[in-house]
Structure formats: C-alpha cells, structure tokens
Design a protein around this motif. Structure first.
Motif, PDB file in Angstrom:
ATOM      1  N   LEU A  28       0.816  -1.206   0.000  1.00 11.47           N
ATOM      2  CA  LEU A  28       0.000   0.000   0.000  1.00 11.47           C
ATOM      3  C   LEU A  28       0.857   1.266   0.000  1.00 11.47           C
ATOM      4  CD1 LEU A  28      -2.870  -1.099   2.405  1.00 11.47           C
ATOM      5  CD2 LEU A  28      -2.761  -1.235  -0.094  1.00 11.47           C
ATOM      6  N   VAL A  31       1.722   1.782  -3.588  1.00  7.83           N
ATOM      7  CA  VAL A  31       0.577   2.314  -4.331  1.00  7.83           C
ATOM      8  C   VAL A  31       0.481   3.826  -4.120  1.00  7.83           C
ATOM      9  CG1 VAL A  31      -1.946   2.333  -4.494  1.00  7.83           C
ATOM     10  CG2 VAL A  31      -0.725   0.156  -4.272  1.00  7.83           C
ATOM     11  N   GLU A  32       0.553   4.265  -2.891  1.00  7.11           N
ATOM     12  CA  GLU A  32       0.449   5.694  -2.601  1.00  7.11           C
ATOM     13  C   GLU A  32       1.566   6.476  -3.281  1.00  7.11           C
ATOM     14  OE1 GLU A  32      -1.870   5.975   1.652  1.00  7.11           O
ATOM     15  OE2 GLU A  32       0.328   5.871   1.698  1.00  7.11           O
ATOM     16  N   ARG A  34       3.366   5.655  -6.000  1.00  7.07           N
ATOM     17  CA  ARG A  34       3.311   5.634  -7.463  1.00  7.07           C
ATOM     18  C   ARG A  34       2.108   6.406  -8.022  1.00  7.07           C
ATOM     19  NH1 ARG A  34       6.500   1.911 -10.287  1.00  7.07           N
ATOM     20  NH2 ARG A  34       7.963   0.781  -8.938  1.00  7.07           N
ATOM     21  N   ILE A  63      -9.335   2.709  -5.400  1.00  7.68           N
ATOM     22  CA  ILE A  63      -8.117   2.031  -5.816  1.00  7.68           C
ATOM     23  C   ILE A  63      -8.337   0.527  -5.732  1.00  7.68           C
ATOM     24  CG2 ILE A  63      -5.675   1.620  -5.333  1.00  7.68           C
ATOM     25  CD1 ILE A  63      -6.167   4.445  -6.269  1.00  7.68           C
ATOM     26  N   VAL A  65      -6.001  -3.022  -6.160  1.00  7.42           N
ATOM     27  CA  VAL A  65      -4.646  -3.555  -6.268  1.00  7.42           C
ATOM     28  C   VAL A  65      -4.731  -5.047  -6.551  1.00  7.42           C
ATOM     29  CG1 VAL A  65      -2.387  -3.740  -5.175  1.00  7.42           C
ATOM     30  CG2 VAL A  65      -3.935  -1.873  -4.521  1.00  7.42           C
ATOM     31  N   ALA A 110      -1.928  -1.455  -9.787  1.00  7.10           N
ATOM     32  CA  ALA A 110      -2.857  -0.633  -9.015  1.00  7.10           C
ATOM     33  C   ALA A 110      -3.604   0.275  -9.977  1.00  7.10           C
ATOM     34  CB  ALA A 110      -2.117   0.194  -7.971  1.00  7.10           C
ATOM     35  N   GLN A 112      -6.589   3.364 -10.372  1.00  3.38           N
ATOM     36  CA  GLN A 112      -7.420   4.385  -9.744  1.00  3.38           C
ATOM     37  C   GLN A 112      -8.586   4.687 -10.665  1.00  3.38           C
ATOM     38  OE1 GLN A 112      -5.644   8.256  -9.145  1.00  3.38           O
ATOM     39  NE2 GLN A 112      -7.113   8.832  -7.564  1.00  3.38           N
TER      40      GLN A 112
END
Length: 286
Positions: A28, A31-32, A34, A63, A65, A110, A112
C-alpha cells in the motif's frame, strides 16, 4: 468466469504474496507513492475473482490492487479498465490512472478509478437471499447490457474453445456446443460486481466479445442458491437464456460453481436442484 469468495485477510495471505515476502503495508505504501494518493486503509474490500484488494482514497476515488504471477497473466485483464473508456450508456466507474511494478518476480497492478458510491448488491458472488433492488434497477441493468452488447471491440472475453472443452470435461459427452450469436459483454457479471440501490457495474478487466446470453447465464448461476432471484433473472433475460446459445452458456457456467461450496454453505438440496437443472439442459439443449 467462475465463482470464488475471499476475505481481505485471505487475499493478503495469498501464497504468491507470502513467497514474495512483502507485507500489506509495503504494497500500500508503494501504491500511494506511485499514484500520488492517500489511501483510507481502514476500509478494505476483497475481490471475488483474482486476489485483489480495493479501498477508497481521501479524495473520494477508488483504488484496486492486484498481484499476478507472470505465467498466470491473461493480457486482456491488464487493459480492461482503460479500454472500457470506449463504452457508453453503461453506469460504471471510469478509469483515471494505473501503474505496474515488480517485486521478487511478482507483478503488481494498481488502478485508480472514479468512486461508485453505492453498496454492492451482495457481499458474496453467490447470494442466498434477494438483494434490495427495485423495478428501476432491473430496467437499468437490462438497458445497460443492451447498450454494452452494441459496443464495437476486438477484445475477446470468452472464446468458444473453453466452452466446448470444459463441457466435455464436466459431462463426459460430445455435445454440439457451437455458438452462433456473439455480442459484447461484461464477462464476469455476478452479484458482487453490481451495486444497489443505484446501479453501477464494476470489475471491467474481462469485458469483450462473448456468446449472447453468457452474462445473463452468469448472473442466473450466481443466483442459484436464492431460487426466487434465479427465477427473476430467468424472467428478465428470458430471450437470451432460452435461446440455444443461452442454454449452452447456462450449462457451461453451472459447472463453474463450486459444488462443494454449495453443499457446505447452502445445503444438499441446492446441489441436487443444480444437478437436476444440468441434466435437463443436457437432454434439451435447444
């Protein structure tokens, strides 16, 4: 297509992640970094198909993943959300951005997307009771699937070969499973990929060309343990499900349901009813 159910804990404990020796917090955090988002980590949901986790961001987007072993990637799954931007007339989340990276030989993705701010129709892909949907919801779903069927695409969601091969494997019979009518469809339409009371259709990684009736057959099969719901699906999509192609799809998808899960979770009477339906579909294919 198929029906599985997992919790967030079982998704995070997937064997592939254990082998990669990476924690959920590390995933996670990446993810944040990138995507440039802040995740609401207290609200997590699990996918019903591939191991995946979804959660909202602080800016009210969503989001998802996923993680994959390289030899188990289906290429269309890595472009479905982006390609769905070509679809009109279907209520759904819209793609914003995505990223990929690797860690210890595992591929992470991931995505969005815009937030579908409604609850899912059922927390399980195989519900045991009627979801809270009204007449307008059913009309919206029917119209959305009609609109989707007209979308032009070269994406293939369900080719004919697996249907023929798997029906033979399941039944031991050489049945005529030729498909005559092809449309564009969702490819994984079950009750955990629909929202209510306002309709959104979720999970667009597998959409593309498939037999007419395949989406309705998947929705019917995923409602099998809620007989009144299955009857309603049959009534709403009667033309597709009563056609020869639709009955082939019903037979094929009915064998994709875990018989052990039906018997364990819903009782042996549902399993006997399923076997009776399968026999009828085999004996009267059209």
């Amino acid at each position: 297509m198929g029906f599985m159910y997992q919790t967030t804990d079982t998704a995070w404990k997937a064997e592939v992640l254990q082998r990669a020796q990476i924690s959920r917090e590390q995933v996670l955090d990446e993810v944040e970094r990138r995507l440039g988002v802040h995740l609401n980590r207290d609200v997590q949901t699990s996918g019903n198909r591939n191991p995946s986790i979804g959660m909202p961001t602080r800016c009210r987007t969503w989001i998802r993943v996923n993680w994959y072993e390289p030899d188990k990637i289906f290429p269309w799954e890595l472009s479905g959300l982006e390609a769905s931007l070509a679809i009109t007339g279907v209520p759904r989340p819209e793609f914003i951005q995505a990223c990929h990276w690797t860690h210890s030989g595992i591929i992470f993705r991931a995505e969005q997307m815009t937030l579908a701010d409604e609850r899912i129709a059922s927390p399980r892909s195989l519900p045991s009771q009627l979801p809270d949907v009204d007449e307008q919801w059913w009309e919206d779903l029917s119209q959305a699937l009609r609109n989707l069927s007209q979308v032009k695409t070269n994406r293939i969601s369900l080719p004919p070969t697996p249907i023929k091969r798997e029906i033979k494997e399941f039944t031991g019979l050489e049945l005529d499973t030729r498909i005559s009518d092809w449309v564009t469809g969702h490819g994984d339409l079950h009750w955990a990929s629909l929202t209510a009371p306002r309709l959104h259709i979720l999970d667009w990684e597998c959409w593309g060309r498939l037999p007419r009736g395949a989406d309705a057959a998947t929705l019917w099969a995923s409602a099998f343990c809620a007989p009144e719901l299955a009857k309603e699906v049959q009534r709403r999509f009667h033309d597709d499900l009563s056609s020869r192609d639709g009955r082939i799809c019903k037979l094929w998808i009915s064998y994709k349901i875990s018989h052990a899960d039906i018997e364990r979770t819903h009782g042996p009477e549902h399993l006997e009813r399923l076997r009776s339906v399968q026999t009828e579909l085999i004996e009267s294919p059209s």
